[in-house]
Write a protein that holds these residues in place. Structure first.
Motif, PDB file in Angstrom:
ATOM      1  N   ASN A  42       1.315  10.480  -5.197  1.00 47.78           N
ATOM      2  CA  ASN A  42       1.511  11.477  -6.343  1.00 47.78           C
ATOM      3  C   ASN A  42       2.244  10.682  -7.175  1.00 47.78           C
ATOM      4  O   ASN A  42       2.980  10.382  -6.974  1.00 47.78           O
ATOM      5  CB  ASN A  42       2.098  13.210  -5.828  1.00 47.78           C
ATOM      6  CG  ASN A  42       2.754  12.872  -4.785  1.00 47.78           C
ATOM      7  OD1 ASN A  42       3.731  12.188  -5.137  1.00 47.78           O
ATOM      8  ND2 ASN A  42       2.996  13.816  -3.822  1.00 47.78           N
ATOM      9  N   TYR A  43       2.571  11.599  -7.843  1.00 46.64           N
ATOM     10  CA  TYR A  43       3.717  10.949  -8.820  1.00 46.64           C
ATOM     11  C   TYR A  43       4.946  10.570  -8.204  1.00 46.64           C
ATOM     12  O   TYR A  43       6.151  10.068  -8.655  1.00 46.64           O
ATOM     13  CB  TYR A  43       4.554  12.361 -10.170  1.00 46.64           C
ATOM     14  CG  TYR A  43       6.027  11.789 -10.956  1.00 46.64           C
ATOM     15  CD1 TYR A  43       5.323  11.483 -12.114  1.00 46.64           C
ATOM     16  CD2 TYR A  43       7.084  12.432 -10.890  1.00 46.64           C
ATOM     17  CE1 TYR A  43       6.637  11.056 -12.659  1.00 46.64           C
ATOM     18  CE2 TYR A  43       7.795  11.937 -11.780  1.00 46.64           C
ATOM     19  CZ  TYR A  43       7.602  11.418 -12.295  1.00 46.64           C
ATOM     20  OH  TYR A  43       8.809  11.224 -13.152  1.00 46.64           O
ATOM     21  N   ARG A  44       5.784  11.402  -7.208  1.00 44.04           N
ATOM     22  CA  ARG A  44       7.129  10.737  -6.455  1.00 44.04           C
ATOM     23  C   ARG A  44       6.757  10.084  -5.352  1.00 44.04           C
ATOM     24  O   ARG A  44       7.261   9.041  -5.375  1.00 44.04           O
ATOM     25  CB  ARG A  44       7.575  11.691  -5.851  1.00 44.04           C
ATOM     26  CG  ARG A  44       8.213  13.040  -7.222  1.00 44.04           C
ATOM     27  CD  ARG A  44       9.119  12.745  -7.466  1.00 44.04           C
ATOM     28  NE  ARG A  44       9.329  14.406  -8.547  1.00 44.04           N
ATOM     29  CZ  ARG A  44      10.601  13.656  -9.183  1.00 44.04           C
ATOM     30  NH1 ARG A  44      11.487  12.639  -9.528  1.00 44.04           N
ATOM     31  NH2 ARG A  44      11.216  14.609  -9.828  1.00 44.04           N
ATOM     32  N   TRP A  45       5.250   9.677  -4.579  1.00 47.79           N
ATOM     33  CA  TRP A  45       5.973   9.142  -3.828  1.00 47.79           C
ATOM     34  C   TRP A  45       4.988   8.278  -3.984  1.00 47.79           C
ATOM     35  O   TRP A  45       3.642   7.485  -4.502  1.00 47.79           O
ATOM     36  CB  TRP A  45       4.824  10.149  -2.144  1.00 47.79           C
ATOM     37  CG  TRP A  45       6.646  10.928  -1.794  1.00 47.79           C
ATOM     38  CD1 TRP A  45       6.418  12.158  -2.169  1.00 47.79           C
ATOM     39  CD2 TRP A  45       8.061   9.905  -0.501  1.00 47.79           C
ATOM     40  NE1 TRP A  45       7.376  12.827  -1.487  1.00 47.79           N
ATOM     41  CE2 TRP A  45       8.114  11.307  -0.594  1.00 47.79           C
ATOM     42  CE3 TRP A  45       7.682   9.406  -0.401  1.00 47.79           C
ATOM     43  CZ2 TRP A  45       9.454  11.757   0.432  1.00 47.79           C
ATOM     44  CZ3 TRP A  45       8.384   8.949   0.400  1.00 47.79           C
ATOM     45  CH2 TRP A  45       9.578   9.904   0.444  1.00 47.79           C
ATOM     46  N   SER A  46       4.571   6.771  -3.092  1.00 52.92           N
ATOM     47  CA  SER A  46       3.627   5.553  -2.765  1.00 52.92           C
ATOM     48  C   SER A  46       3.747   4.935  -1.797  1.00 52.92           C
ATOM     49  O   SER A  46       4.704   5.649  -1.364  1.00 52.92           O
ATOM     50  CB  SER A  46       3.851   4.866  -3.541  1.00 52.92           C
ATOM     51  OG  SER A  46       4.863   3.984  -4.108  1.00 52.92           O
ATOM     52  N   VAL A  47       2.578   4.813  -0.841  1.00 51.15           N
ATOM     53  CA  VAL A  47       3.336   3.690   0.657  1.00 51.15           C
ATOM     54  C   VAL A  47       2.275   2.480  -0.179  1.00 51.15           C
ATOM     55  O   VAL A  47       1.897   2.102  -1.098  1.00 51.15           O
ATOM     56  CB  VAL A  47       2.220   4.199   1.243  1.00 51.15           C
ATOM     57  CG1 VAL A  47       2.627   5.541   1.769  1.00 51.15           C
ATOM     58  CG2 VAL A  47       1.289   4.506   0.725  1.00 51.15           C
ATOM     59  N   ASP A  48       2.861   1.311   0.742  1.00 47.70           N
ATOM     60  CA  ASP A  48       2.585   0.225   0.358  1.00 47.70           C
ATOM     61  C   ASP A  48       2.479  -0.802   1.729  1.00 47.70           C
ATOM     62  O   ASP A  48       3.291  -0.917   2.521  1.00 47.70           O
ATOM     63  CB  ASP A  48       3.681  -0.207  -0.608  1.00 47.70           C
ATOM     64  CG  ASP A  48       5.085  -0.647  -0.210  1.00 47.70           C
ATOM     65  OD1 ASP A  48       5.098  -0.561   0.499  1.00 47.70           O
ATOM     66  OD2 ASP A  48       5.978  -0.806  -1.315  1.00 47.70           O
ATOM     67  N   LEU A  49       1.628  -1.762   1.299  1.00 52.24           N
ATOM     68  CA  LEU A  49       1.861  -3.250   2.213  1.00 52.24           C
ATOM     69  C   LEU A  49       1.856  -4.383   2.004  1.00 52.24           C
ATOM     70  O   LEU A  49       1.133  -5.036   1.155  1.00 52.24           O
ATOM     71  CB  LEU A  49       0.233  -2.476   3.752  1.00 52.24           C
ATOM     72  CG  LEU A  49       0.111  -3.788   4.578  1.00 52.24           C
ATOM     73  CD1 LEU A  49       1.370  -3.711   5.097  1.00 52.24           C
ATOM     74  CD2 LEU A  49      -1.260  -4.084   5.526  1.00 52.24           C
ATOM     75  N   TYR A  50       2.745  -4.586   2.131  1.00 55.04           N
ATOM     76  CA  TYR A  50       3.220  -6.488   2.107  1.00 55.04           C
ATOM     77  C   TYR A  50       2.848  -7.607   3.605  1.00 55.04           C
ATOM     78  O   TYR A  50       2.590  -6.671   4.440  1.00 55.04           O
ATOM     79  CB  TYR A  50       4.722  -6.879   1.603  1.00 55.04           C
ATOM     80  CG  TYR A  50       4.626  -8.116   1.532  1.00 55.04           C
ATOM     81  CD1 TYR A  50       4.053  -8.626   0.418  1.00 55.04           C
ATOM     82  CD2 TYR A  50       5.712  -8.699   2.549  1.00 55.04           C
ATOM     83  CE1 TYR A  50       4.928 -10.052  -0.167  1.00 55.04           C
ATOM     84  CE2 TYR A  50       6.548 -10.280   1.888  1.00 55.04           C
ATOM     85  CZ  TYR A  50       5.259 -11.101   0.918  1.00 55.04           C
ATOM     86  OH  TYR A  50       5.498 -12.034   0.719  1.00 55.04           O
ATOM     87  N   SER A  51       2.099  -8.219   3.024  1.00 56.33           N
ATOM     88  CA  SER A  51       1.805  -9.637   4.858  1.00 56.33           C
ATOM     89  C   SER A  51       1.990 -10.743   3.731  1.00 56.33           C
ATOM     90  O   SER A  51       1.681 -11.422   2.641  1.00 56.33           O
ATOM     91  CB  SER A  51       0.134  -9.121   5.326  1.00 56.33           C
ATOM     92  OG  SER A  51      -0.713  -9.528   3.394  1.00 56.33           O
ATOM     93  N   LEU A  52       2.503 -11.739   4.599  1.00 53.78           N
ATOM     94  CA  LEU A  52       2.883 -13.353   4.562  1.00 53.78           C
ATOM     95  C   LEU A  52       2.706 -14.088   5.241  1.00 53.78           C
ATOM     96  O   LEU A  52       2.458 -13.923   5.984  1.00 53.78           O
ATOM     97  CB  LEU A  52       4.329 -13.268   3.746  1.00 53.78           C
ATOM     98  CG  LEU A  52       4.835 -14.403   3.914  1.00 53.78           C
ATOM     99  CD1 LEU A  52       4.791 -15.262   1.886  1.00 53.78           C
ATOM    100  CD2 LEU A  52       6.085 -14.614   3.436  1.00 53.78           C
TER     101      LEU A  52
END
Length: 275
Positions: A42-52
């Motif tokens: 939503n406007y406030r929240w986000s989730v993320d995934l980073y792989s290297l």
């Protein structure tokens, strides 16, 4: 906004000032390949995934893999708070036996876990530029020799408009690292008399990155690719902490160094996708 420009200039010139303290620099190039996925809730929240996936050299011998899962909360139009968990898998070799107690897992890698928190501020400088400042605190389990807690100040100046071909957005980025709570190290005077045993707390690393993002499909805004080159250097700043890269008393005529500088260059490619 001028004060933010001054901050950028200071941070990005720090590497030039401290370059003479590096010791021997191999300038070895390590290829880094990464993927970043972000889902806006939503406007406030986000989730993320980073792989290297990081390689030791241009021959593409495997070095480490990282996976980080995080969440971000937008406080207002300037500030964003984030937190996350990560796992790092380093390729095992006999070197680890004399430095760390843990044994390799079934993948023949050595595992470290990370808990992190960050605060970020974004500012637009006129119509074309964006300045991003981040303060990041990372806790590693188990601890590395040089640190268990690592504090990073990161500043990035980037082009923010999409009016260049394939939506090119060049950037320059600088980061300064403070090491905390590492394994204690023995410090000696010029005659190799023991002075003290203490953790090597202090400013010990900078990283400078130059690159650009672009859209392989110009009208498809969700997908972008980042290409970059980075310099990673460690150094001693004895005024505000303890040294690393410390010589020990000679053994059989050979002087060994504790916690040697880890200096290398990075040639990186990253795929970003925003859901």
């Amino acid at each position: 906004m001028r004060k933010f420009v001054y901050i950028v200039i200071v941070i990005l010139t720090l590497p030039l000032v401290s370059h003479g303290q590096e010791g021997d620099v191999t300038n070895e190039i390590k290829p880094f390949y990464s993927v970043y996925l972000n889902k806006k809730i939503n406007y406030r929240w986000s989730v993320d995934l980073y792989s290297l996936a990081a390689m030791k050299s241009m021959s593409h011998d495997f070095w480490l893999a990282q996976f980080n899962l995080g969440a971000k909360y937008r406080i207002n139009r300037f500030y964003t708070f984030g937190f996350g968990y990560g796992i790092s898998l380093y390729k095992y070799s006999i070197w680890w036996d004399s430095h760390y107690p843990q044994k390799p897992n079934f993948l023949n890698t050595v595992t470290f876990h990370t808990i992190s928190a960050e605060i970020r501020r974004n500012d637009n400088l006129g119509r074309s530029l964006r300045l991003s400042n981040r303060l990041i605190v990372q806790q590693y389990i188990p601890r590395f020799e040089k640190y268990q807690t690592r504090i990073q100040y990161n500043v990035k100046l980037s082009y923010r408009r999409g009016n260049l071909p394939i939506a090119l957005k060049p950037f320059v980025q600088g980061a300064l690292y403070f090491y905390l709570n590492g394994e204690p190290i023995s410090y000696y005077d010029d005659n190799f008399n023991l002075v003290e045993v203490a953790p090597p707390n202090g400013f010990h690393r900078y990283r400078v990155r130059f690159g650009t993002s672009f859209r392989p499909v110009p009208k498809y805004k969700k997908l972008s690719i980042v290409l970059y080159f980075a310099l990673n250097r460690e150094f001693n700043f004895s005024w505000l902490g303890k040294d690393i890269n410390v010589p020990n008393p000679p053994q059989n005529g050979v002087i060994y160094t504790s916690y040697q500088f880890n200096n290398y260059n990075i040639l990186g490619a990253q795929v970003n996708y925003f859901f």
